[in-house]
Design an enzyme around this catalytic site. Structure first.
Site, short mmCIF file in Angstrom:
data_model
loop_
_atom_site.label_atom_id
_atom_site.label_comp_id
_atom_site.label_asym_id
_atom_site.label_seq_id
_atom_site.Cartn_x
_atom_site.Cartn_y
_atom_site.Cartn_z
N TYR A 1 0.85 -1.20 0.00
CA TYR A 1 0.00 0.00 0.00
C TYR A 1 0.89 1.25 0.00
CZ TYR A 1 -3.47 3.45 1.71
OH TYR A 1 -4.28 4.55 1.86
N GLY B 1 -13.59 3.38 7.47
CA GLY B 1 -13.91 1.97 7.21
C GLY B 1 -13.02 1.38 6.13
N LEU B 2 -12.12 2.20 5.55
CA LEU B 2 -11.21 1.68 4.51
C LEU B 2 -10.46 0.44 5.00
CD1 LEU B 2 -9.63 2.24 1.72
CD2 LEU B 2 -7.96 3.41 3.16
N ALA C 1 -10.19 -4.01 3.68
CA ALA C 1 -8.86 -4.35 3.13
C ALA C 1 -8.95 -5.55 2.19
CB ALA C 1 -7.90 -4.65 4.28
N1 LIG Z 1 -9.07 6.31 5.43
C1 LIG Z 1 -7.79 6.53 5.64
O1 LIG Z 1 -7.28 6.34 6.73
C2 LIG Z 1 -6.94 7.08 4.52
C3 LIG Z 1 -5.70 7.65 4.85
C4 LIG Z 1 -4.90 8.14 3.82
C5 LIG Z 1 -5.33 8.08 2.52
N2 LIG Z 1 -6.55 7.53 2.24
C6 LIG Z 1 -6.95 7.46 0.84
O2 LIG Z 1 -8.13 8.22 0.68
C7 LIG Z 1 -8.89 7.69 -0.41
C8 LIG Z 1 -10.33 7.53 0.03
O3 LIG Z 1 -10.42 6.48 0.97
P1 LIG Z 1 -11.57 6.37 2.05
O4 LIG Z 1 -10.90 6.40 3.37
O5 LIG Z 1 -12.66 7.32 1.74
O6 LIG Z 1 -12.04 4.86 1.85
P2 LIG Z 1 -13.40 4.24 1.31
O7 LIG Z 1 -14.58 4.84 1.98
O8 LIG Z 1 -13.22 2.76 1.41
O9 LIG Z 1 -13.41 4.70 -0.20
C9 LIG Z 1 -12.65 4.08 -1.17
C10 LIG Z 1 -13.55 3.77 -2.34
O10 LIG Z 1 -12.73 3.26 -3.40
C11 LIG Z 1 -13.59 2.60 -4.25
N3 LIG Z 1 -12.93 1.50 -4.95
C12 LIG Z 1 -12.17 0.52 -4.44
N4 LIG Z 1 -11.79 -0.32 -5.43
C13 LIG Z 1 -12.34 0.17 -6.56
C14 LIG Z 1 -12.31 -0.24 -7.92
N5 LIG Z 1 -11.65 -1.33 -8.32
N6 LIG Z 1 -13.00 0.50 -8.81
C15 LIG Z 1 -13.67 1.61 -8.42
N7 LIG Z 1 -13.74 2.04 -7.17
C16 LIG Z 1 -13.07 1.31 -6.25
C17 LIG Z 1 -14.74 2.01 -3.44
O11 LIG Z 1 -15.89 2.41 -4.12
P3 LIG Z 1 -17.27 1.58 -4.07
O12 LIG Z 1 -17.74 1.75 -2.66
O13 LIG Z 1 -18.14 2.27 -5.05
O14 LIG Z 1 -16.96 0.16 -4.40
C18 LIG Z 1 -14.58 2.68 -2.08
O15 LIG Z 1 -15.77 3.18 -1.58
C19 LIG Z 1 -8.19 6.38 -0.82
O16 LIG Z 1 -7.34 6.63 -1.91
C20 LIG Z 1 -7.35 6.05 0.39
O17 LIG Z 1 -6.22 5.27 0.08
C21 LIG Z 1 -7.36 7.05 3.22
#
Ligand SMILES: NC(=O)c1ccc[n+]([C@@H]2O[C@H](COP(=O)([O-])OP(=O)(O)OC[C@H]3O[C@@H](n4cnc5c(N)ncnc54)[C@H](OP(=O)(O)O)[C@@H]3O)[C@@H](O)[C@H]2O)c1
Length: 233
Positions: A148, A184-185, A189
């Protein structure tokens, strides 16, 4: 740049952060278009924002992404800001990582954002902005999160070169590197269980920093290790 009236595509709007960013852009007076993978949640979000244009699409199909971007640009009459907010995570020791999981991490976190941005650039107005969600681990690769971390570091490196290459068009490339947030990311996983993580950072601070970063034409948003506050630069 001025956000009032800006035409903004939020890709990955069905994620927690993507949805909150889409709402914040709408409240700031932007005209918003959305993409996301989950059709039902995408429709709900689009309706909650007043029936904005929305197209359901997976991230790892470059042709489908291009069509979705073209449709969003057509719906808004061009683009001023494009945000890529999708992402996936996986946990476990580097020596034991599964090849297929590693491929998916890089496909979704690294290659697909590049495809989306390439598709968006012909529609993006000079003086506009590209916003990429990498992560704090891009600068501080973390144990049990080697792949990651590497996928986000690669995206961040790409963003740095893109920023320099787009200078003649005065396009902002904002690399957002948030710390852990409770979205919830980690529970979604692709593999493994998370190590002990710090308390989730305030998401509204991240969302506000993104909007301010675009207004200011900033390069990145990072966590200040001393104050634990986000810093724009
Ligand atoms: N949460 C943290 O702690 C954190 C920290 C640093 C950076 N980030 C980054 O912030 C961004 C947003 O994350 P978040 O925390 O909001 O997590 P999240 O709620 O899980 O959102 C990520 C979304 O990515 C989409 N996704 C995953 N695989 C996919 C695919 N193959 N095609 C299309 N969509 C896909 C999913 O969409 P669907 O629901 O529509 O399937 C999911 O809802 C990510 O890039 C993450 O790496 C998060």
């Amino acid at each position: 740049m001025e956000l009032e009236g800006a035409r903004v595509l939020v890709a990955g709007a069905t994620g927690v952060l993507g949805g909150e960013l889409a709402g914040a852009f709408a409240r700031a007076g932007c005209r918003v278009a959305l993409t996301g993978r989950d059709e039902g949640r995408l429709r709900e979000l689009a309706e909650s924002l007043g029936g904005v244009p929305a197209g359901a699409v997976g991230a790892v199909d470059a042709e489908a992404l291009r069509r979705a971007v073209d449709a969003a640009a057509e719906g808004l009459g061009g683009l001023d800001v494009v945000v890529v907010a999708w992402g996936v995570v996986a946990f476990g020791p580097a020596a034991e990582a599964d090849d297929a999981v590693t491929e998916e991490l890089f496909a979704v976190n690294t290659l697909a954002p590049m495809s989306l941005v390439r598709a968006a650039l012909p529609h993006l107005a000079d003086g506009g902005a590209v916003v990429l969600l990498s992560a704090i681990v891009a600068d501080a690769p973390t144990l049990q999160m080697a792949e990651y971390s590497a996928s986000k570091a690669a995206l961040s490196a790409w963003a740095g070169v893109l920023r320099r290459e787009l200078r003649p068009r005065s396009i902002t490339v904002l690399d957002v590197k948030p710390p852990h947030m409770d979205t919830g990311l980690v529970d979604r996983a692709l593999a493994g269980d998370p190590p002990r993580l710090p308390r989730g950072h305030d998401r509204s601070e991240v969302v506000e920093a993104v909007l301010e970063g675009i207004r200011e034409g900033g390069r990145e948003i990072v966590l200040d290790a001393g104050t634990k506050r986000l810093v724009r630069r």
